[in-house]
Write a protein that holds these residues in place. Structure first.
Motif, short mmCIF file in Angstrom:
data_model
loop_
_atom_site.label_atom_id
_atom_site.label_comp_id
_atom_site.label_asym_id
_atom_site.label_seq_id
_atom_site.Cartn_x
_atom_site.Cartn_y
_atom_site.Cartn_z
N GLU A 48 15.09 -5.68 -4.36
CA GLU A 48 16.54 -5.57 -4.41
C GLU A 48 16.94 -4.30 -5.15
OE1 GLU A 48 18.76 -7.40 -2.92
OE2 GLU A 48 17.22 -8.72 -2.07
N GLY A 49 17.95 -3.62 -4.60
CA GLY A 49 18.48 -2.43 -5.25
C GLY A 49 17.67 -1.18 -5.02
N GLY A 50 16.63 -1.26 -4.21
CA GLY A 50 15.80 -0.09 -3.97
C GLY A 50 16.12 0.60 -2.66
N LEU A 51 15.63 1.83 -2.51
CA LEU A 51 15.77 2.57 -1.25
C LEU A 51 14.85 1.93 -0.22
CD1 LEU A 51 16.85 5.09 0.26
CD2 LEU A 51 14.87 6.33 -0.66
N ARG A 52 15.32 1.76 1.00
CA ARG A 52 14.47 1.17 2.03
C ARG A 52 14.71 1.83 3.38
NH1 ARG A 52 17.24 -4.77 2.17
NH2 ARG A 52 17.00 -4.39 -0.04
N TRP A 53 13.64 1.89 4.15
CA TRP A 53 13.71 2.32 5.55
C TRP A 53 13.23 1.14 6.40
CZ3 TRP A 53 11.24 7.89 6.07
CH2 TRP A 53 12.00 8.80 5.32
N THR A 54 13.80 1.00 7.59
CA THR A 54 13.39 -0.10 8.46
C THR A 54 12.72 0.46 9.72
OG1 THR A 54 15.55 -0.16 9.56
CG2 THR A 54 15.22 -1.63 7.68
N VAL A 55 11.72 -0.29 10.19
CA VAL A 55 11.02 0.04 11.43
C VAL A 55 10.95 -1.23 12.27
CG1 VAL A 55 9.67 1.94 10.46
CG2 VAL A 55 8.79 -0.39 10.33
N THR A 56 10.57 -1.08 13.53
CA THR A 56 10.57 -2.24 14.42
C THR A 56 9.18 -2.69 14.84
OG1 THR A 56 10.85 -0.78 16.34
CG2 THR A 56 12.85 -1.69 15.34
N HIS B 249 11.72 5.32 -4.45
CA HIS B 249 11.01 5.75 -3.24
C HIS B 249 11.17 4.68 -2.16
CE1 HIS B 249 9.03 9.29 -4.99
NE2 HIS B 249 8.98 8.59 -6.10
N ALA B 250 11.26 5.11 -0.93
CA ALA B 250 11.57 4.21 0.18
C ALA B 250 10.51 3.14 0.37
CB ALA B 250 11.73 5.01 1.47
N GLN B 251 10.97 1.90 0.42
CA GLN B 251 10.11 0.80 0.85
C GLN B 251 10.28 0.66 2.35
OE1 GLN B 251 10.91 -3.05 -0.85
NE2 GLN B 251 9.20 -4.02 0.21
N ILE B 252 9.17 0.65 3.07
CA ILE B 252 9.22 0.56 4.53
C ILE B 252 9.11 -0.91 4.91
CG2 ILE B 252 8.30 1.48 6.68
CD1 ILE B 252 9.22 3.58 4.58
N VAL B 253 10.13 -1.43 5.59
CA VAL B 253 10.18 -2.86 5.90
C VAL B 253 10.40 -3.06 7.40
CG1 VAL B 253 11.08 -3.42 3.62
CG2 VAL B 253 12.68 -3.02 5.49
N LEU B 254 9.97 -4.21 7.89
CA LEU B 254 10.18 -4.57 9.29
C LEU B 254 11.57 -5.16 9.47
CD1 LEU B 254 6.82 -6.30 10.31
CD2 LEU B 254 7.69 -4.12 11.13
N LEU C 25 1.41 6.19 6.01
CA LEU C 25 0.33 7.18 6.00
C LEU C 25 0.86 8.60 5.87
CD1 LEU C 25 -2.27 5.93 8.64
CD2 LEU C 25 -2.73 6.53 6.26
N ALA C 26 2.07 8.84 6.36
CA ALA C 26 2.68 10.16 6.25
C ALA C 26 3.21 10.44 4.85
CB ALA C 26 3.80 10.30 7.27
N GLY C 27 3.11 9.44 3.96
CA GLY C 27 3.57 9.62 2.59
C GLY C 27 5.06 9.54 2.41
N MET C 28 5.73 8.89 3.37
CA MET C 28 7.19 8.84 3.34
C MET C 28 7.73 7.56 2.71
SD MET C 28 7.76 10.49 7.12
CE MET C 28 9.51 10.82 6.93
N GLY C 29 6.85 6.72 2.21
CA GLY C 29 7.27 5.50 1.57
C GLY C 29 6.09 4.59 1.33
N TRP C 30 6.37 3.39 0.83
CA TRP C 30 5.33 2.39 0.57
C TRP C 30 5.79 1.07 1.17
CZ3 TRP C 30 6.32 -2.10 -2.15
CH2 TRP C 30 7.57 -2.14 -2.82
N GLY C 31 4.86 0.14 1.33
CA GLY C 31 5.25 -1.16 1.89
C GLY C 31 4.04 -2.04 2.14
N VAL D 255 0.84 -1.20 0.00
CA VAL D 255 0.00 0.00 0.00
C VAL D 255 0.88 1.24 0.00
CG1 VAL D 255 -1.91 -1.13 1.24
CG2 VAL D 255 -0.11 0.04 2.52
N ALA D 256 0.25 2.38 -0.33
CA ALA D 256 0.91 3.69 -0.25
C ALA D 256 -0.16 4.74 0.02
CB ALA D 256 1.65 4.01 -1.54
N ARG D 257 0.26 5.90 0.47
CA ARG D 257 -0.68 7.00 0.65
C ARG D 257 -1.26 7.37 -0.71
NH1 ARG D 257 0.06 12.57 4.11
NH2 ARG D 257 -0.47 13.95 2.39
N PHE D 258 -2.52 7.83 -0.69
CA PHE D 258 -3.26 8.06 -1.94
C PHE D 258 -2.57 9.02 -2.90
CE2 PHE D 258 -4.45 11.57 0.74
CZ PHE D 258 -4.68 12.64 -0.13
N ASP D 259 -1.76 9.98 -2.37
CA ASP D 259 -1.13 10.96 -3.24
C ASP D 259 0.37 10.70 -3.43
OD1 ASP D 259 -0.38 11.53 -0.65
OD2 ASP D 259 -0.86 13.68 -0.74
N HIS D 260 0.83 9.54 -2.99
CA HIS D 260 2.25 9.20 -3.16
C HIS D 260 2.52 8.95 -4.65
CE1 HIS D 260 6.02 6.92 -2.87
NE2 HIS D 260 6.16 7.44 -1.65
#
Length: 325
Positions: free
Chosen positions: A226-234, A205-210, A244-250, A183-188
């Motif tokens: 693979e090869g994409g920008l990613r952010w990690t969360v816990t 664009h950042a993929q948000i992963v656990l 939801l903040a539009g900072m990535g998809w996942g 999913v992604a924010r509607f305006d991403h």
């Protein structure tokens, strides 16, 4: 040490329960050092237990010429019987604890981050009503973290996928199915570009992963481009908020994303490389550990009541292969 004896005759050293546990740990871990960490014993102590067992049996159970401790032919045959004996001993010990009415002071449950918590809380309420003085600790794990929690005895039970689980060491029962999709924010940008989404745009664009909560060897990356920008969360809640903040998809579980999807704040994406589908969650416990009264009650409640959580598989239809979002 608990002795296991059979028959009559001249007094001799008896095979012990601790020796069998040490033998099974080495066989399962593939090394004496890993088995010592798992059993919280020194490596010399584990080696001595196994050596003594081999001496009493008069047979070598491990081939020590390789880097890993490999079972000999005799060791493989003995392994089957030893596992059955340990499991039966623990079951008998658990039965005795229930007969005595002994209630353990703490019960620990580890759940995968995608687990719907509604049925978990309902189960807790029922168990708490029966055992009001018991403290229940709930821990959230990610990817192979639940397997670690069981292996390291940080949890008495777990609700998770089979990732990192050795089925020969745990008892498993179905709990629920969870649907996961990207999913992604509607305006991403990845939500407004139309379909199919260009792979280059997804990776820009950042993929948000656990982040995996397991220690030791790294778990395989699942549904991570693979090869994409990613952010990690816990945790999943943080992942939802970042998306939801539009900072990535996942990927998000359906029960986590449902309200935002219904409100139009999130939109579902069509990402061919993302294996959207159903994750099968199971309730599990180790076979080689005694089960207290409360842990047994929790196991029975989760095993019988979890099917209504998440998205149950229709009766009569085969369960689909689990996917990780």
């Amino acid at each position: 040490m608990n002795s296991i004896t059979s028959g009559y005759g001249p007094a001799r050293a008896a095979m012990t329960y601790d020796q069998l546990v040490a033998f099974l740990a080495v066989a399962g871990e593939g090394s004496f050092s890993a088995a010592s960490a798992r059993l919280h014993k020194s490596q010399p102590a584990v080696s001595k237990l196994v050596r003594n067992l081999e001496g009493e049996l008069g047979v070598e159970l491990f081939d020590r010429r390789e880097y890993r401790a490999t079972l000999t032919d005799a060791g493989r045959l003995f392994h089957e019987r030893a596992a059955a004996v340990v499991e039966s001993t623990e079951a008998l010990r658990s039965f005795g604890m229930r007969l005595s009415g002994k209630v353990e002071p703490i019960v620990r449950l580890a759940v995968d981050a995608v687990t719907p918590l509604g049925p978990i809380m309902a189960t807790f309420r029922g168990v708490q009503a029966r055992y009001p003085l018991v403290r229940i600790e709930l821990g959230t794990e990610r990817l192979a973290g639940a397997a670690d929690a069981l292996r390291e005895q940080r949890a008495d039970l777990a609700v998770a996928t089979r990732l990192g689980i050795d089925a020969s060491e745990v008892e498993i029962a179905p709990f629920c199915d969870v649907r996961v999709f990207p999913v992604a924010r509607f305006d991403h940008p990845v939500a407004t570009c139309g379909t199919p989404i260009p792979p280059a745009l997804l990776r820009a664009h950042a993929q948000i992963v656990l982040r995996d909560s397991a220690t030791g060897s790294a778990s395989p990356s699942l549904n991570v481009l693979e090869g994409g920008l990613r952010w990690t969360v816990t945790d999943v809640a943080a992942k939802r908020e970042v998306i939801l903040a539009g900072m990535g998809w996942g990927g998000l579980p359906e029960h986590v994303a449902a309200d935002a999807l219904a409100a139009g704040a999130l939109v579902r994406l069509q990402v061919p490389e993302f294996e959207a589908g159903v994750m099968e969650l199971f309730v599990m416990r180790r076979r080689d550990r005694p089960r207290g009264v409360v842990a047994q009650a929790l196991w029975e409640a989760l095993r019988s009541g979890g099917r209504g959580a998440g998205a149950p598989a229709p009766a009569g239809e085969p369960r689909r292969r689990r996917k990780r979002g």
